[in-house]
Design a protein around this motif. Structure first.
Motif, PDB file in Angstrom:
ATOM      1  N   PHE A 103      39.955 -11.075  16.865  1.00 53.02           N
ATOM      2  CA  PHE A 103      40.334 -12.018  17.592  1.00 53.02           C
ATOM      3  C   PHE A 103      39.610 -11.887  19.156  1.00 53.02           C
ATOM      4  O   PHE A 103      39.069 -12.805  19.423  1.00 53.02           O
ATOM      5  CB  PHE A 103      41.803 -12.028  17.901  1.00 53.02           C
ATOM      6  CG  PHE A 103      42.906 -12.576  16.883  1.00 53.02           C
ATOM      7  CD1 PHE A 103      42.508 -13.582  15.937  1.00 53.02           C
ATOM      8  CD2 PHE A 103      43.930 -11.448  16.639  1.00 53.02           C
ATOM      9  CE1 PHE A 103      43.361 -13.669  15.005  1.00 53.02           C
ATOM     10  CE2 PHE A 103      44.481 -12.079  15.447  1.00 53.02           C
ATOM     11  CZ  PHE A 103      44.383 -12.998  14.631  1.00 53.02           C
ATOM     12  N   PHE A 104      39.703 -10.537  19.517  1.00 52.76           N
ATOM     13  CA  PHE A 104      38.951 -10.385  20.907  1.00 52.76           C
ATOM     14  C   PHE A 104      37.470 -10.839  20.889  1.00 52.76           C
ATOM     15  O   PHE A 104      37.082 -11.434  21.737  1.00 52.76           O
ATOM     16  CB  PHE A 104      39.137  -8.953  21.123  1.00 52.76           C
ATOM     17  CG  PHE A 104      38.471  -8.610  22.505  1.00 52.76           C
ATOM     18  CD1 PHE A 104      39.048  -8.975  23.682  1.00 52.76           C
ATOM     19  CD2 PHE A 104      37.381  -7.794  22.307  1.00 52.76           C
ATOM     20  CE1 PHE A 104      38.168  -8.766  24.826  1.00 52.76           C
ATOM     21  CE2 PHE A 104      36.673  -7.405  23.604  1.00 52.76           C
ATOM     22  CZ  PHE A 104      36.986  -7.962  24.756  1.00 52.76           C
ATOM     23  N   ASN A 105      36.776 -10.511  19.844  1.00 55.08           N
ATOM     24  CA  ASN A 105      35.292 -10.479  19.882  1.00 55.08           C
ATOM     25  C   ASN A 105      35.125 -12.037  19.239  1.00 55.08           C
ATOM     26  O   ASN A 105      34.064 -12.502  20.090  1.00 55.08           O
ATOM     27  CB  ASN A 105      34.605  -9.883  18.807  1.00 55.08           C
ATOM     28  CG  ASN A 105      34.410  -8.263  19.373  1.00 55.08           C
ATOM     29  OD1 ASN A 105      33.858  -7.998  20.365  1.00 55.08           O
ATOM     30  ND2 ASN A 105      35.339  -7.161  18.724  1.00 55.08           N
ATOM     31  N   LEU A 106      35.991 -12.551  18.666  1.00 51.52           N
ATOM     32  CA  LEU A 106      35.423 -14.008  18.332  1.00 51.52           C
ATOM     33  C   LEU A 106      35.797 -14.643  19.696  1.00 51.52           C
ATOM     34  O   LEU A 106      34.991 -15.530  19.994  1.00 51.52           O
ATOM     35  CB  LEU A 106      36.647 -14.655  17.430  1.00 51.52           C
ATOM     36  CG  LEU A 106      36.599 -16.083  16.932  1.00 51.52           C
ATOM     37  CD1 LEU A 106      35.310 -16.489  16.327  1.00 51.52           C
ATOM     38  CD2 LEU A 106      37.797 -16.421  16.358  1.00 51.52           C
ATOM     39  N   LEU A 107      36.982 -14.630  20.415  1.00 51.23           N
ATOM     40  CA  LEU A 107      37.095 -15.269  21.819  1.00 51.23           C
ATOM     41  C   LEU A 107      35.966 -15.091  22.677  1.00 51.23           C
ATOM     42  O   LEU A 107      35.574 -15.818  23.436  1.00 51.23           O
ATOM     43  CB  LEU A 107      38.489 -14.836  22.484  1.00 51.23           C
ATOM     44  CG  LEU A 107      39.633 -15.317  21.388  1.00 51.23           C
ATOM     45  CD1 LEU A 107      41.015 -14.899  21.811  1.00 51.23           C
ATOM     46  CD2 LEU A 107      39.747 -17.034  21.241  1.00 51.23           C
ATOM     47  N   ARG A 108      35.554 -13.638  22.948  1.00 50.61           N
ATOM     48  CA  ARG A 108      34.632 -13.495  23.634  1.00 50.61           C
ATOM     49  C   ARG A 108      33.160 -14.228  23.183  1.00 50.61           C
ATOM     50  O   ARG A 108      32.356 -14.587  24.123  1.00 50.61           O
ATOM     51  CB  ARG A 108      34.078 -11.846  23.693  1.00 50.61           C
ATOM     52  CG  ARG A 108      35.334 -11.096  24.438  1.00 50.61           C
ATOM     53  CD  ARG A 108      35.502 -11.327  25.895  1.00 50.61           C
ATOM     54  NE  ARG A 108      34.399 -10.613  26.599  1.00 50.61           N
ATOM     55  CZ  ARG A 108      33.756 -10.927  27.762  1.00 50.61           C
ATOM     56  NH1 ARG A 108      34.284 -12.194  28.232  1.00 50.61           N
ATOM     57  NH2 ARG A 108      32.932 -10.310  28.210  1.00 50.61           N
ATOM     58  N   ASN A 109      32.870 -14.311  21.952  1.00 51.11           N
ATOM     59  CA  ASN A 109      31.781 -14.787  21.528  1.00 51.11           C
ATOM     60  C   ASN A 109      31.718 -16.416  21.687  1.00 51.11           C
ATOM     61  O   ASN A 109      30.467 -17.090  21.984  1.00 51.11           O
ATOM     62  CB  ASN A 109      31.431 -14.626  20.077  1.00 51.11           C
ATOM     63  CG  ASN A 109      30.821 -13.226  19.968  1.00 51.11           C
ATOM     64  OD1 ASN A 109      30.221 -12.399  20.644  1.00 51.11           O
ATOM     65  ND2 ASN A 109      31.399 -12.785  18.581  1.00 51.11           N
ATOM     66  N   VAL A 110      32.965 -16.864  22.049  1.00 54.17           N
ATOM     67  CA  VAL A 110      32.864 -18.327  22.242  1.00 54.17           C
ATOM     68  C   VAL A 110      32.943 -18.754  23.632  1.00 54.17           C
ATOM     69  O   VAL A 110      33.200 -19.560  24.289  1.00 54.17           O
ATOM     70  CB  VAL A 110      34.121 -19.097  21.552  1.00 54.17           C
ATOM     71  CG1 VAL A 110      33.734 -19.209  19.838  1.00 54.17           C
ATOM     72  CG2 VAL A 110      35.382 -18.809  21.874  1.00 54.17           C
ATOM     73  N   GLY A 111      32.726 -17.536  24.492  1.00 53.06           N
ATOM     74  CA  GLY A 111      32.874 -17.674  26.017  1.00 53.06           C
ATOM     75  C   GLY A 111      34.057 -17.513  26.773  1.00 53.06           C
ATOM     76  O   GLY A 111      34.165 -17.656  27.986  1.00 53.06           O
ATOM     77  N   MET A 112      35.053 -17.125  26.087  1.00 47.94           N
ATOM     78  CA  MET A 112      36.392 -16.865  26.928  1.00 47.94           C
ATOM     79  C   MET A 112      36.323 -15.538  27.697  1.00 47.94           C
ATOM     80  O   MET A 112      35.499 -14.490  27.365  1.00 47.94           O
ATOM     81  CB  MET A 112      37.331 -16.588  25.918  1.00 47.94           C
ATOM     82  CG  MET A 112      39.036 -16.428  26.761  1.00 47.94           C
ATOM     83  SD  MET A 112      40.141 -16.468  25.346  1.00 47.94           S
ATOM     84  CE  MET A 112      40.486 -18.140  24.830  1.00 47.94           C
ATOM     85  N   VAL A 113      36.771 -15.635  28.809  1.00 43.17           N
ATOM     86  CA  VAL A 113      36.736 -14.509  29.923  1.00 43.17           C
ATOM     87  C   VAL A 113      37.451 -13.375  29.399  1.00 43.17           C
ATOM     88  O   VAL A 113      38.617 -13.562  28.686  1.00 43.17           O
ATOM     89  CB  VAL A 113      37.221 -15.045  31.235  1.00 43.17           C
ATOM     90  CG1 VAL A 113      36.381 -15.910  32.124  1.00 43.17           C
ATOM     91  CG2 VAL A 113      38.867 -15.247  31.370  1.00 43.17           C
ATOM     92  N   ARG A 114      37.006 -12.142  29.598  1.00 40.12           N
ATOM     93  CA  ARG A 114      37.757 -10.873  29.285  1.00 40.12           C
ATOM     94  C   ARG A 114      39.008 -10.740  29.083  1.00 40.12           C
ATOM     95  O   ARG A 114      39.809 -10.346  27.847  1.00 40.12           O
ATOM     96  CB  ARG A 114      36.907  -9.449  29.537  1.00 40.12           C
ATOM     97  CG  ARG A 114      37.280  -8.395  29.143  1.00 40.12           C
ATOM     98  CD  ARG A 114      36.676  -7.002  29.577  1.00 40.12           C
ATOM     99  NE  ARG A 114      36.881  -6.761  30.928  1.00 40.12           N
ATOM    100  CZ  ARG A 114      36.002  -6.656  31.858  1.00 40.12           C
ATOM    101  NH1 ARG A 114      34.899  -6.138  31.378  1.00 40.12           N
ATOM    102  NH2 ARG A 114      36.136  -6.184  33.075  1.00 40.12           N
ATOM    103  N   ASP A 115      39.585 -10.720  30.408  1.00 42.35           N
ATOM    104  CA  ASP A 115      41.027 -10.552  30.311  1.00 42.35           C
ATOM    105  C   ASP A 115      41.948 -11.505  29.566  1.00 42.35           C
ATOM    106  O   ASP A 115      42.921 -11.236  28.902  1.00 42.35           O
ATOM    107  CB  ASP A 115      41.253 -10.589  31.811  1.00 42.35           C
ATOM    108  CG  ASP A 115      40.932  -9.131  32.543  1.00 42.35           C
ATOM    109  OD1 ASP A 115      40.433  -8.487  31.825  1.00 42.35           O
ATOM    110  OD2 ASP A 115      41.290  -9.122  33.733  1.00 42.35           O
ATOM    111  N   LEU A 116      41.467 -12.886  29.489  1.00 41.74           N
ATOM    112  CA  LEU A 116      42.125 -13.806  28.913  1.00 41.74           C
ATOM    113  C   LEU A 116      42.108 -13.677  27.266  1.00 41.74           C
ATOM    114  O   LEU A 116      43.012 -13.603  26.371  1.00 41.74           O
ATOM    115  CB  LEU A 116      41.843 -15.419  28.997  1.00 41.74           C
ATOM    116  CG  LEU A 116      42.468 -16.602  28.372  1.00 41.74           C
ATOM    117  CD1 LEU A 116      43.666 -16.246  28.735  1.00 41.74           C
ATOM    118  CD2 LEU A 116      41.818 -17.656  28.765  1.00 41.74           C
TER     119      LEU A 116
END
Length: 153
Positions: free
Chosen positions: A37-50
């Motif tokens: 989940f974390f890496n997917l969200l980071r890969n779509v540009g979500m900021v780290r803490d969110l």
């Protein structure tokens, strides 16, 4: 002082050892879920803490179901709003530790690579393992364990 020693001994029993092992296995499953989940969200540009927050919330839902059923052998029926809320509070503390560990690693070691973020997240998971077991056993699932005749401490 003996009560602290007695409590520590309760975490060193065969039952607690089995629970810790099952919790660790679920932790591995949830870590994989979290990292996906974390890496997917980071890969779509979500900021780290969110991204940490959203991934942690999703993994916590999976953790609740697996821990209630497998770690503590409780029936499928939900434990109710209080039990669920307590589980999420324990995991909010674990989430905070995860965010702090990742941000401290970033501060101490310079800007973290994606691998560095993942390693810091894994370190946080190890740090919170035993406190989570104690919290689940002695707070979250305590009433349900007593109802089902399992020794809590």
């Amino acid at each position: 002082m003996s009560s602290v020693g007695d409590y520590a001994k309760s975490l060193a029993t065969r039952t607690a050892g089995g629970q810790l092992l099952r919790l660790a296995v679920i932790g591995v499953i949830n870590t994989v879920d979290f990292l996906l989940f974390f890496n997917l969200l980071r890969n779509v540009g979500m900021v780290r803490d969110l991204a940490v927050t959203v991934a942690f919330a999703a993994a916590t839902f999976i953790s609740y179901v697996l821990n209630r059923r497998w770690t503590f052998g409780l029936p499928d029926n939900a434990g109710g709003a209080v039990e669920t809320a307590q589980f999420y509070v324990v995991n909010l503390v674990a989430w905070a530790v995860t965010v702090v560990v990742i941000n401290l690693a970033d501060l101490w070691f310079g800007p973290l690579s994606r691998l560095g973020e993942n390693v810091a997240s894994l370190a946080a998971g190890v740090i919170v393992l035993v406190p989570k077991l104690a919290s689940y056993r002695d707070i979250v699932f305590k009433k349900a364990l007593r109802r089902h005749g399992d020794r809590v401490s």
